[in-house]
Motif scaffolding. Sequence first.
Motif, PDB file in Angstrom:
ATOM      1  N   ARG A   1       0.858  -1.255   0.095  1.00 29.49           N
ATOM      2  CA  ARG A   1      -0.055  -0.121   0.069  1.00 29.49           C
ATOM      3  C   ARG A   1       0.907   1.295   0.057  1.00 29.49           C
ATOM      4  NH1 ARG A   1      -5.324  -0.764   1.042  1.00 29.49           N
ATOM      5  NH2 ARG A   1      -5.826  -2.978   2.018  1.00 29.49           N
ATOM      6  N   TYR A   2       1.980   1.166   0.866  1.00 28.91           N
ATOM      7  CA  TYR A   2       2.768   2.447   0.886  1.00 28.91           C
ATOM      8  C   TYR A   2       3.464   2.638  -0.470  1.00 28.91           C
ATOM      9  CZ  TYR A   2       6.740   5.414   2.025  1.00 28.91           C
ATOM     10  OH  TYR A   2       7.469   6.570   1.700  1.00 28.91           O
ATOM     11  N   LEU A   3       4.145   1.608  -1.097  1.00 27.00           N
ATOM     12  CA  LEU A   3       4.753   1.752  -2.409  1.00 27.00           C
ATOM     13  C   LEU A   3       3.894   2.612  -3.539  1.00 27.00           C
ATOM     14  CD1 LEU A   3       7.032  -1.311  -2.499  1.00 27.00           C
ATOM     15  CD2 LEU A   3       7.587   1.202  -2.250  1.00 27.00           C
ATOM     16  N   GLU A   4       2.619   1.945  -3.490  1.00 26.03           N
ATOM     17  CA  GLU A   4       1.463   2.635  -4.266  1.00 26.03           C
ATOM     18  C   GLU A   4       1.413   3.923  -4.254  1.00 26.03           C
ATOM     19  OE1 GLU A   4      -2.088   0.463  -3.767  1.00 26.03           O
ATOM     20  OE2 GLU A   4      -1.343  -1.302  -5.134  1.00 26.03           O
ATOM     21  N   LEU A   5       1.409   4.519  -2.938  1.00 21.41           N
ATOM     22  CA  LEU A   5       1.155   6.105  -2.660  1.00 21.41           C
ATOM     23  C   LEU A   5       2.404   6.751  -2.825  1.00 21.41           C
ATOM     24  CD1 LEU A   5      -0.639   5.247   0.809  1.00 21.41           C
ATOM     25  CD2 LEU A   5      -1.808   6.245  -1.094  1.00 21.41           C
ATOM     26  N   ALA A   6       3.542   5.986  -2.428  1.00 26.04           N
ATOM     27  CA  ALA A   6       4.717   6.937  -2.484  1.00 26.04           C
ATOM     28  C   ALA A   6       5.238   6.839  -3.920  1.00 26.04           C
ATOM     29  CB  ALA A   6       6.124   5.969  -1.922  1.00 26.04           C
ATOM     30  N   GLU A   7       5.028   5.897  -4.824  1.00 28.69           N
ATOM     31  CA  GLU A   7       5.252   6.109  -6.275  1.00 28.69           C
ATOM     32  C   GLU A   7       4.415   7.092  -7.070  1.00 28.69           C
ATOM     33  OE1 GLU A   7       5.314   2.163  -7.695  1.00 28.69           O
ATOM     34  OE2 GLU A   7       7.136   1.557  -6.918  1.00 28.69           O
ATOM     35  N   ALA A   8       3.286   7.284  -6.410  1.00 30.59           N
ATOM     36  CA  ALA A   8       2.173   8.306  -7.155  1.00 30.59           C
ATOM     37  C   ALA A   8       2.747   9.965  -6.929  1.00 30.59           C
ATOM     38  CB  ALA A   8       0.924   8.270  -6.497  1.00 30.59           C
ATOM     39  N   GLY A   9       3.858  10.087  -5.702  1.00 29.34           N
ATOM     40  CA  GLY A   9       4.466  11.007  -5.510  1.00 29.34           C
ATOM     41  C   GLY A   9       4.805  11.517  -4.088  1.00 29.34           C
ATOM     42  N   THR A  10       6.034  11.573  -3.862  1.00 26.09           N
ATOM     43  CA  THR A  10       6.628  11.867  -2.611  1.00 26.09           C
ATOM     44  C   THR A  10       7.430  13.151  -2.628  1.00 26.09           C
ATOM     45  OG1 THR A  10       6.760   9.733  -1.963  1.00 26.09           O
ATOM     46  CG2 THR A  10       8.080  11.264  -0.689  1.00 26.09           C
ATOM     47  N   HIS A  11       7.166  14.130  -1.698  1.00 27.26           N
ATOM     48  CA  HIS A  11       7.942  15.422  -1.743  1.00 27.26           C
ATOM     49  C   HIS A  11       8.980  15.463  -1.064  1.00 27.26           C
ATOM     50  CE1 HIS A  11       8.106  19.716  -1.632  1.00 27.26           C
ATOM     51  NE2 HIS A  11       8.319  19.675  -0.181  1.00 27.26           N
ATOM     52  N   ALA A  12      10.138  15.883  -1.711  1.00 24.85           N
ATOM     53  CA  ALA A  12      11.550  16.231  -1.068  1.00 24.85           C
ATOM     54  C   ALA A  12      11.551  17.570  -0.633  1.00 24.85           C
ATOM     55  CB  ALA A  12      12.624  15.813  -1.941  1.00 24.85           C
ATOM     56  N   TYR A  13      11.828  17.611   0.734  1.00 22.12           N
ATOM     57  CA  TYR A  13      12.004  19.018   1.251  1.00 22.12           C
ATOM     58  C   TYR A  13      13.158  19.773   0.474  1.00 22.12           C
ATOM     59  CZ  TYR A  13       9.231  17.269   5.146  1.00 22.12           C
ATOM     60  OH  TYR A  13       8.412  16.708   5.922  1.00 22.12           O
ATOM     61  N   PRO A  14      12.521  20.937  -0.255  1.00 18.09           N
ATOM     62  CA  PRO A  14      13.600  21.584  -1.095  1.00 18.09           C
ATOM     63  C   PRO A  14      15.088  22.123  -0.162  1.00 18.09           C
ATOM     64  CG  PRO A  14      11.444  22.749  -1.194  1.00 18.09           C
ATOM     65  CD  PRO A  14      11.303  21.747   0.055  1.00 18.09           C
ATOM     66  N   GLN A  15      14.794  22.588   1.214  1.00 20.33           N
ATOM     67  CA  GLN A  15      16.127  22.993   1.657  1.00 20.33           C
ATOM     68  C   GLN A  15      16.927  21.632   2.015  1.00 20.33           C
ATOM     69  OE1 GLN A  15      17.869  25.887   2.546  1.00 20.33           O
ATOM     70  NE2 GLN A  15      16.291  26.732   0.982  1.00 20.33           N
ATOM     71  N   MET A  16      16.400  20.397   2.240  1.00 13.77           N
ATOM     72  CA  MET A  16      17.054  19.313   2.334  1.00 13.77           C
ATOM     73  C   MET A  16      17.886  18.916   0.923  1.00 13.77           C
ATOM     74  SD  MET A  16      17.491  17.622   4.975  1.00 13.77           S
ATOM     75  CE  MET A  16      16.963  18.076   6.854  1.00 13.77           C
ATOM     76  N   ARG A  17      16.950  19.094  -0.052  1.00 11.37           N
ATOM     77  CA  ARG A  17      17.623  18.968  -1.532  1.00 11.37           C
ATOM     78  C   ARG A  17      18.895  19.960  -1.727  1.00 11.37           C
ATOM     79  NH1 ARG A  17      15.697  16.409  -6.089  1.00 11.37           N
ATOM     80  NH2 ARG A  17      13.504  16.377  -5.321  1.00 11.37           N
ATOM     81  N   ALA A  18      18.781  20.814  -1.594  1.00 13.38           N
ATOM     82  CA  ALA A  18      19.665  22.014  -1.392  1.00 13.38           C
ATOM     83  C   ALA A  18      21.042  21.457  -0.609  1.00 13.38           C
ATOM     84  CB  ALA A  18      19.379  23.303  -1.207  1.00 13.38           C
ATOM     85  N   PHE A  19      20.678  21.180   0.513  1.00  8.92           N
ATOM     86  CA  PHE A  19      21.723  20.635   1.379  1.00  8.92           C
ATOM     87  C   PHE A  19      22.589  19.469   0.737  1.00  8.92           C
ATOM     88  CE2 PHE A  19      22.869  18.660   5.642  1.00  8.92           C
ATOM     89  CZ  PHE A  19      24.126  19.386   5.824  1.00  8.92           C
ATOM     90  N   VAL A  20      21.721  18.483   0.247  1.00  2.13           N
ATOM     91  CA  VAL A  20      22.405  17.258  -0.236  1.00  2.13           C
ATOM     92  C   VAL A  20      23.041  17.529  -1.312  1.00  2.13           C
ATOM     93  CG1 VAL A  20      21.961  15.187  -1.499  1.00  2.13           C
ATOM     94  CG2 VAL A  20      20.738  15.601   0.475  1.00  2.13           C
ATOM     95  N   GLU A  21      22.853  18.542  -2.263  1.00  2.00           N
ATOM     96  CA  GLU A  21      23.470  19.060  -3.445  1.00  2.00           C
ATOM     97  C   GLU A  21      24.772  19.915  -3.025  1.00  2.00           C
ATOM     98  OE1 GLU A  21      20.409  21.526  -5.609  1.00  2.00           O
ATOM     99  OE2 GLU A  21      19.631  19.651  -6.433  1.00  2.00           O
ATOM    100  N   ARG A  22      24.718  20.664  -2.051  1.00  2.00           N
ATOM    101  CA  ARG A  22      25.561  21.227  -1.467  1.00  2.00           C
ATOM    102  C   ARG A  22      26.866  20.323  -0.857  1.00  2.00           C
ATOM    103  NH1 ARG A  22      25.536  26.863   2.064  1.00  2.00           N
ATOM    104  NH2 ARG A  22      27.984  27.088   1.654  1.00  2.00           N
ATOM    105  N   LEU A  23      26.739  19.539  -0.409  1.00  2.64           N
ATOM    106  CA  LEU A  23      27.653  18.478   0.276  1.00  2.64           C
ATOM    107  C   LEU A  23      28.163  17.448  -0.718  1.00  2.64           C
ATOM    108  CD1 LEU A  23      25.613  17.185   3.343  1.00  2.64           C
ATOM    109  CD2 LEU A  23      27.348  18.752   3.432  1.00  2.64           C
TER     110      LEU A  23
END
Length: 237
Positions: free
Chosen positions: A86-108
């Motif tokens: 059930r979770y995978l069906e929901l997750a694959e339909a759309g999961t939001h990455a936090y913008p500042q976390m994405r920016a942090f990962v990209e910077r590291l």
Amino acid sequence: MSISSSADGLARTAVVFDLDGTLVDSEPNYFEAGRQLLAGVGVTDFDWQEHERYVGISTAETLAIWREKYGLATPLDELLDEKNRRYLELAEAGTHAYPQMRAFVERLHARGVPMAVASGSSRAAIDAILRGTGLDALLTTLVSAEEVPQGKPEPDVFLEAARRLGVEPADCVVLEDAAPGAVAAYKAGMRCIAIPYVAATADDPAFATAGLVFRGGQREFTAAAAYDWLAASRPAD
């Protein structure tokens, strides 16, 4: 392994991310998957407030608690398969990455800082979420609670992440949104940046062990503030 970076404070640093509620806002999907599963066995009063009690606990451990609490006769492995489906069906339909976390990962990543994801989710869920958010290109060292003897608050997933990165636990900084994860980081001998997902837990003693706490959660977290703290922080000798 010798870790190098152009930022002096990052010369001996690896970063280990929790996934759910830290890198991505997946808790609504976990809530809905759990609500559907419980409704299917006659438990119809499961709400968000109840769900918050299990934030930071692995899916398998949550289901073990539910079997006892709700008197479920279904074997644990069957419940786990159903919840993950059930979770995978929901997750694959759309999961939001936090913008500042994405920016942090990209910077590291740009600085060459070793990174890993260590999560209580299944490996299939971790893969699906990172793939769906595009973070799989930057985060390739992954550890699921399925792959270690015990989930959080035990330190197993974090210690395994350090092993796979080839670094010492003391050189790792964990990012966590939940008290069990902060406890696990402390037990692993790792520094911690805490971003409480549930605002009411910000005063939990577990977060007092963190070196940096964003008490306002993701609303307060910024990539710049976390990076500056990392650059100024030092592993224990």
